[in-house]
Write a protein that holds these residues in place. Sequence first.
Motif, PDB file in Angstrom:
ATOM      1  N   SER A 100       0.923  -1.255  -0.176  1.00  0.00           N
ATOM      2  CA  SER A 100       0.158  -0.110   0.030  1.00  0.00           C
ATOM      3  C   SER A 100       0.605   1.412  -0.418  1.00  0.00           C
ATOM      4  O   SER A 100       1.834   1.072  -0.350  1.00  0.00           O
ATOM      5  CB  SER A 100      -0.962   0.005   1.464  1.00  0.00           C
ATOM      6  N   SER A 101       0.310   1.977   0.226  1.00  0.00           N
ATOM      7  CA  SER A 101       0.339   3.629   0.000  1.00  0.00           C
ATOM      8  C   SER A 101       1.990   4.033   1.442  1.00  0.00           C
ATOM      9  O   SER A 101       2.042   2.801   2.156  1.00  0.00           O
ATOM     10  CB  SER A 101      -0.100   4.499   0.008  1.00  0.00           C
ATOM     11  N   GLN A 102       3.034   5.426   1.666  1.00  0.00           N
ATOM     12  CA  GLN A 102       3.972   4.183   1.904  1.00  0.00           C
ATOM     13  C   GLN A 102       3.525   5.099   3.411  1.00  0.00           C
ATOM     14  O   GLN A 102       2.271   5.210   3.825  1.00  0.00           O
ATOM     15  CB  GLN A 102       5.290   5.569   2.168  1.00  0.00           C
ATOM     16  N   VAL A 103       4.137   3.864   4.597  1.00  0.00           N
ATOM     17  CA  VAL A 103       3.380   4.362   6.043  1.00  0.00           C
ATOM     18  C   VAL A 103       5.305   4.846   6.877  1.00  0.00           C
ATOM     19  O   VAL A 103       6.499   4.311   6.358  1.00  0.00           O
ATOM     20  CB  VAL A 103       3.176   3.084   7.100  1.00  0.00           C
ATOM     21  N   ARG A 104       5.022   5.559   8.096  1.00  0.00           N
ATOM     22  CA  ARG A 104       5.974   5.641   8.520  1.00  0.00           C
ATOM     23  C   ARG A 104       7.184   3.892   8.730  1.00  0.00           C
ATOM     24  O   ARG A 104       6.185   3.119   9.265  1.00  0.00           O
ATOM     25  CB  ARG A 104       6.260   5.862  10.030  1.00  0.00           C
ATOM     26  N   PRO A 105       8.782   4.234   8.603  1.00  0.00           N
ATOM     27  CA  PRO A 105       9.189   3.012   9.480  1.00  0.00           C
ATOM     28  C   PRO A 105       8.373   2.123  10.329  1.00  0.00           C
ATOM     29  O   PRO A 105       8.413   1.100  10.693  1.00  0.00           O
ATOM     30  CB  PRO A 105      11.681   2.998   8.651  1.00  0.00           C
TER      31      PRO A 105
END
Length: 372
Positions: A100-105
């Motif tokens: 999916s779209s980026q998330v925080r690490p």
Amino acid sequence: MHVTHLSLADFRSYARAEVPLDPGVTTFVGPNGQGKTNLVEAVGYLATLGSHRVSSDAPLVRVGAERAVVRAQVRQGERQQLVELELNPGRANRARVNRSSQVRPRDVLGILRTVLFAPEDLTLVKGDPGERRRFLDELVTARAPRLAGVRSDYDRVLKQRNSLLKSAAMARRHGGRGADLSTLDVWDQHLARAGAELLARRLDLVRALEPLADKAYEQLAPGGGPVGLEYRGPTQEPASPEELAQRLLAALGEVRSQEIERGVTLVGPHRDDLVLKLGELPAKGYASHGESWSLALALRLASYDLLRSEGNEPVLVLDDVFAELDVRRRARLAELVAPGEQVLVTAAVEEDVPGVLAGARYAVSGGEVVLR
């Protein structure tokens, strides 16, 4: 919980690697320097956002490459998640979950949990307090992933506060009037608030871990204990986060003049220690090499038992551990970890791995990982 597939791109020595994994025991066998540890290091990175071998991401990217990608399919019960981290030294890392779209690490923390045994674990007993603080904080975050944000906040506030104190100290040494310290009270409040929450979690962890570590040590080295875990710091008695914050503020007030003189924060979780004891004596400086190894292993086994008791069995990783142990400790450790849902083992010599850890075997050589 277990990993069903590990995928690497430009990670360490691997231009590419695709490794299917099953529950139970999987052993990676091959000469030293061929990339066995790189595989389990990648698994550990997905779980903790850090390496057990190096403190920065740069060495994790293959020479000549700009970035590295670590991806794993993780199954927990009937649920599967694809977690991916892109390592960009000098720039922000990126993370994705289920493409999916980026998330925080840090948002991927908790999807995969690991407990890793490695030769470096000896520093938990013999090393500096920073090694033991890191051990506590990684386990705290494994239990409650949102604490990653608290740790980040604490580090940010600590950096700002130290910068202010350093400016004041330098100005005084050079005969100036000193930096404007009017904001120091504000930074004290921020430091105490974040520090108290981290401290409360550490103290709770130590209380939960001590009986489990004592039990594990008795299993590894019968009659050698008891094991004691003692948290050391100005605010080491259990209390609510609110009360701990007040204690931290009081402790900061007591050392303020020293901090301004030295230009550094002298009180807080970043200065505390975990004292490990065997019997009445501290293990550091008194325990033999074998006792130190058994205690380090007991801490990892206790971590595993604690996480498993909270309903989320972690993946066990044994990175070149058996070569460091005598035959008796090898056998006892193997018997204790063999029932794990997933156990990943690395070994330079196949005969070092006890027979009870039977399962899949991969040969690792020249950047290739081949199922035997």
